[in-house]
Design a protein around this motif. Structure first.
Motif, PDB file in Angstrom:
ATOM      1  N   LEU A  89       0.832  -1.211   0.000  1.00 24.79           N
ATOM      2  CA  LEU A  89       0.000   0.000   0.000  1.00 24.79           C
ATOM      3  C   LEU A  89       0.863   1.257   0.000  1.00 24.79           C
ATOM      4  O   LEU A  89       0.514   2.259  -0.614  1.00 24.79           O
ATOM      5  N   ARG A 135       1.869   1.625  -3.700  1.00 23.15           N
ATOM      6  CA  ARG A 135       0.771   1.036  -4.457  1.00 23.15           C
ATOM      7  C   ARG A 135       0.967   1.113  -5.971  1.00 23.15           C
ATOM      8  O   ARG A 135       0.626   0.200  -6.706  1.00 23.15           O
ATOM      9  N   ASP A 149      -8.458   0.849  -5.156  1.00 25.23           N
ATOM     10  CA  ASP A 149      -7.323   0.169  -5.800  1.00 25.23           C
ATOM     11  C   ASP A 149      -7.018  -1.187  -5.166  1.00 25.23           C
ATOM     12  O   ASP A 149      -5.941  -1.730  -5.337  1.00 25.23           O
ATOM     13  N   LEU A 150      -7.990  -1.742  -4.416  1.00 30.40           N
ATOM     14  CA  LEU A 150      -7.792  -3.066  -3.826  1.00 30.40           C
ATOM     15  C   LEU A 150      -9.048  -3.896  -4.010  1.00 30.40           C
ATOM     16  O   LEU A 150     -10.160  -3.376  -3.932  1.00 30.40           O
TER      17      LEU A 150
END
Ligand SMILES: Cc1cc2nc3c(=O)[nH]c(=O)nc-3n(C[C@H](O)[C@H](O)[C@H](O)COP(=O)(O)OP(=O)(O)OC[C@H]3O[C@@H](n4cnc5c(N)ncnc54)[C@H](O)[C@@H]3O)c2cc1C
Ligand code: SF4
Ligand code: SF4
Ligand code: FES
Lengths: 381, 288
Positions: free
Chosen positions: B144, B147, B179-180
């Motif tokens: 993270l 990222r 974004d996950l």
């Protein structure tokens, strides 16, 4: 000083005196409870004289030589007994450190190692090989066991070449004996016949050479050197067992072989083989506290992969079956040891065969698997 | 003659590798029933300990014993050192009764780490079961923090019941990021659980990653990892792109005690994180 000397039997006392004068504590073979064991020597007369051993699968017996034969004067005519020098370099139980409660928590107190500088008198070629194998484990990897390294560096080694093979020896097929090539300060070869008893002494190091300055000796003649060579060749020829040369590959390729279940039916999982083995290095730690809870200590003691607890993790042991434990032991000794330490973990000393209560034979197990091989090798690793 | 292993905080020739350093409990956080997180700070000063995601320490409870516990905190902030522990036996139960200010012994960090660098540019599947999320959390933090260097990132987590979902708040937080991909499943649940029920390997079907470009990192019970590997390989993730973290009995962490052997590997120093192609055959051998 030439590299090969001759000393008389009486000069063995001079050798011990010289070692003691140099500050070493001599340790060597003594007769205890019917077996040859390694203990402190105070005089050359402590060395067993005229004893011959008889070894086989699950069988060990010492006997007095026939008084009319030259063997009755022999000093090193038996092969290795149940102990090895491992117990001196890697003690079976050792204190690692202590800790004591303080007002703010606790404080560690490192253990100081008070072991003397040992002189090992009578280390056989297979035992020198075992020391070199344990060197790789304890002092040549990413971490160094300081206690081992210190005891090893301080030790003086008087090796003895084998002139008579024991009943379970197979060092010739492992390339570790019966002649010592290096790894000693001094190396003796016993010359023994009807009218002569003396020792060849090969010099293996500067400290060996310095020690011999203190011992009565003369230069060995070429004939004497040749007699010694022949006696060692005799020992090699007496060996009835051999390890198949590709033992490492045979075991790596056969983790699922039916032989494992067969040997497990005989194996008592008693751990004798691992405790007598001069290269087995496994240990467990034990944490204890004093009754009042003020002091804590940690000890390390020999352990064996044959116990159920050895592989215990939450949920149960990894190796529940005796078959899995035997497979792990022999595969480690002869196969995975190469990947871990660049050498076999077996020296061919035969102890695990002699001291197995049911006489399981490491060479026979490999041969049995080889004879009925079917699996394909672990190709991806 | 000898060299310090990479990542070693002390020189093994000078320090006795079996002698722990003293650490103090900075904070203890109750995560779940029987699961707690210890934040530890060194008592005797010395260099700051750095670690890589996936590595572990040996934690010593006075007089009771020592156990391997993975680091579960952010590798970018190694002070305090964070460990998440499930109390299952003698030592872990004793650790559970620690309070802030108490002292423990610590040796480490030991072992191999997750392929955070090798995975850059690739899609990343992070799959955990139960307490297995703890050794993967440092990897999640590191990813993270960087990222942009990774492709798609999927976190698949399985717990036995909703009450046993570790780091629940953080999972929620991560799930809310665009974004996950974060999927959580439980083995069994009551009627008030609105999420997924079923084994964690089924989450792989959720896709969101491109198998040939994926690096997968797995930590959980061996049986879970076995099925996860099969599922990943079926989808086209090569064995050289799958990493697993293994657990074995450990008494030293140094390659001396022999207890952690898994075939030719010492899990304590050749692992605990293994690239799967190196252990594929032996992974299938019972009781090896
Ligand atoms: C590399 C590694 C990382 C780990 N990380 C974590 C973690 O982050 N969080 C966590 O909760 N647990 C972790 N574990 C598992 C944890 O080490 C065990 O739960 C713990 O050792 C159990 O010890 P105990 O004394 O409480 O249990 P007991 O069952 O009383 O164990 C007695 C002894 O057996 C051994 N032992 C028992 N179970 C295990 C096991 N699973 N693994 C290794 N040795 C064991 C230990 O030597 C222990 O002292 C990890 C294990 C390994 C190998
Ligand atoms: S495995 Fe047996 S023969 Fe080989 S070194 Fe050990 S005890 Fe000796
Ligand atoms: S054979 Fe067993 S006891 Fe001997 S070193 Fe290997 S694992 Fe340890
Ligand atoms: S934990 Fe002791 S050798 Fe691996």
């Amino acid at each position: 000083m030439p590299d090969t000397l001759l000393i008389s039997t009486e000069a063995l006392q001079g050798l011990l005196d010289a070692l003691i004068a140099k500050g070493y504590q001599p340790v060597g073979p003594r007769l205890e409870r019917g077996a040859i064991v390694y203990e402190t020597l105070s005089a050359a007369s402590d060395l067993p004289r005229g004893y011959l051993d008889e070894q086989g699968g699950g069988h060990y017996r010492l006997s007095k030589a026939d008084p009319s034969s030259p063997e009755t004067a022999g000093i090193f005519r038996y092969a290795v007994g149940p102990q090895s020098w491992k117990g001196f370099l890697f003690p079976s139980r050792q204190s690692l450190w202590r800790a004591r409660r303080t007002e703010t928590g606790f404080a560690f107190e490192p253990e100081t190692d008070d072991a003397p500088a040992y002189a090992f008198l009578g280390a056989r070629p297979c035992e020198l090989a075992a020391m070199r194998i344990q060197d790789r484990v304890f002092q040549e990897g990413p971490y160094v066991d300081r206690g081992y390294a210190e005891r090893r560096a301080r030790a003086f080694v008087v090796a003895v070449n084998c002139t008579r093979a024991g009943g379970t020896c197979f060092c010739a097929s492992m390339g570790t004996g019966p002649r010592a090539e290096d790894g000693f300060d001094l190396c003796l070869t016993e010359l023994l016949d009807a009218d002569d008893h003396a020792f060849l002494v090969e010099i293996g190091s500067a400290s060996g050479r310095a020690l011999m300055e203190l011992v009565r000796h003369r230069t060995a003649t070429p004939e004497e050197i040749e007699r010694g060579r022949r006696a060692i060749t005799d020992a090699a020829e007496q060996m009835g067992r051999r390890m198949p040369p590709d033992a490492a590959a045979i075991l790596a390729s056969n983790p699922e072989h039916p032989r494992w279940d067969q040997v497990a039916q005989r194996c008592l999982s008693c751990a004798n083989c691992t405790l007598v083995c001069p290269t087995c290095f496994c240990s467990r730690v034990e944490d204890t506290t004093s009754l009042d809870g003020v002091e804590a200590a940690r000890h390390r003691q020999w352990d064996s992969c044959f116990t159920l607890d050895f592989s215990y993790i939450h949920g149960g042991p990894v190796r529940r079956e005796t078959a899995a434990r035997y497979r792990h032991w022999i595969t480690h000794k002869l196969s995975t040891w190469h990947a871990q330490f660049g050498t076999s973990g077996c020296t061919g000393c035969g102890r695990c065969i002699t001291w197995c209560p049911v006489g399981i034979d490491i060479t026979e197990e490999v041969a049995a698997i080889q004879a009925t091989e079917r699996a394909e090798p672990l190709g991806d690793e | 003659m000898t060299q310090a292993a990479p990542g070693l905080a002390w020189n093994p020739m000078i320090a006795d590798a079996m002698l722990p350093a003293r650490y103090r409990v900075d904070a203890i956080r109750r995560e779940l029933t029987g699961v707690f997180t210890l934040a530890l700070v060194p008592v005797d000063g010395g260099d700051a300990l750095t670690f890589a995601p996936g590595q572990y320490n040996m934690l010593y409870q006075f007089g009771v014993g020592e156990v391997p516990i993975s680091l579960s905190g952010d590798p970018a902030c190694p002070r305090p050192l964070v460990h998440t522990i499930r109390a299952v036996g003698t030592v872990t139960n004793a650790l559970q009764h620690l309070a802030s200010g108490h002292m423990v012994g610590l040796r480490g960090p030991f072992g191999t780490h997750w392929p955070a660098e090798a995975a850059q540019g690739a899609d990343l599947v992070i799959m955990a079961g139960g307490i297995g999320l703890a050794p993967l959390r440092p990897l999640i933090y590191q990813v993270l923090a960087n990222r942009k260097r990774y492709g798609a990132v999927c976190i698949f987590y399985g717990a036995r019941t909703p009450d046993e979902i570790l780091y629940r708040d953080e999972l929620e937080q991560w799930r809310s990021r665009f974004d996950l991909t974060v999927e959580v499943t439980v083995d069994r649940a009551g009627p008030d659980w609105l999420g997924r029920v079923g084994v964690v390997t089924r989450l792989l079907a959720a896709k969101g990653f491109s198998p040939p470009d994926t690096i997968a990192c797995l930590c959980g019970p061996e049986i879970m990892m076995r099925y996860a590997v099969l599922a990943l390989r079926d989808q086209g993730v090569g064995p050289e792109r799958i990493y697993v973290s293994l657990e074995r009995n450990m008494q030293c962490g140094l390659g001396f005690c022999g207890h952690c052997q898994f075939g030719a590997s010492f899990v304590c120093r050749d692992g605990p994180v293994f690239r799967f192609d190196g252990i594929a055959k032996r992974f299938d051998i019972r009781e090896i």
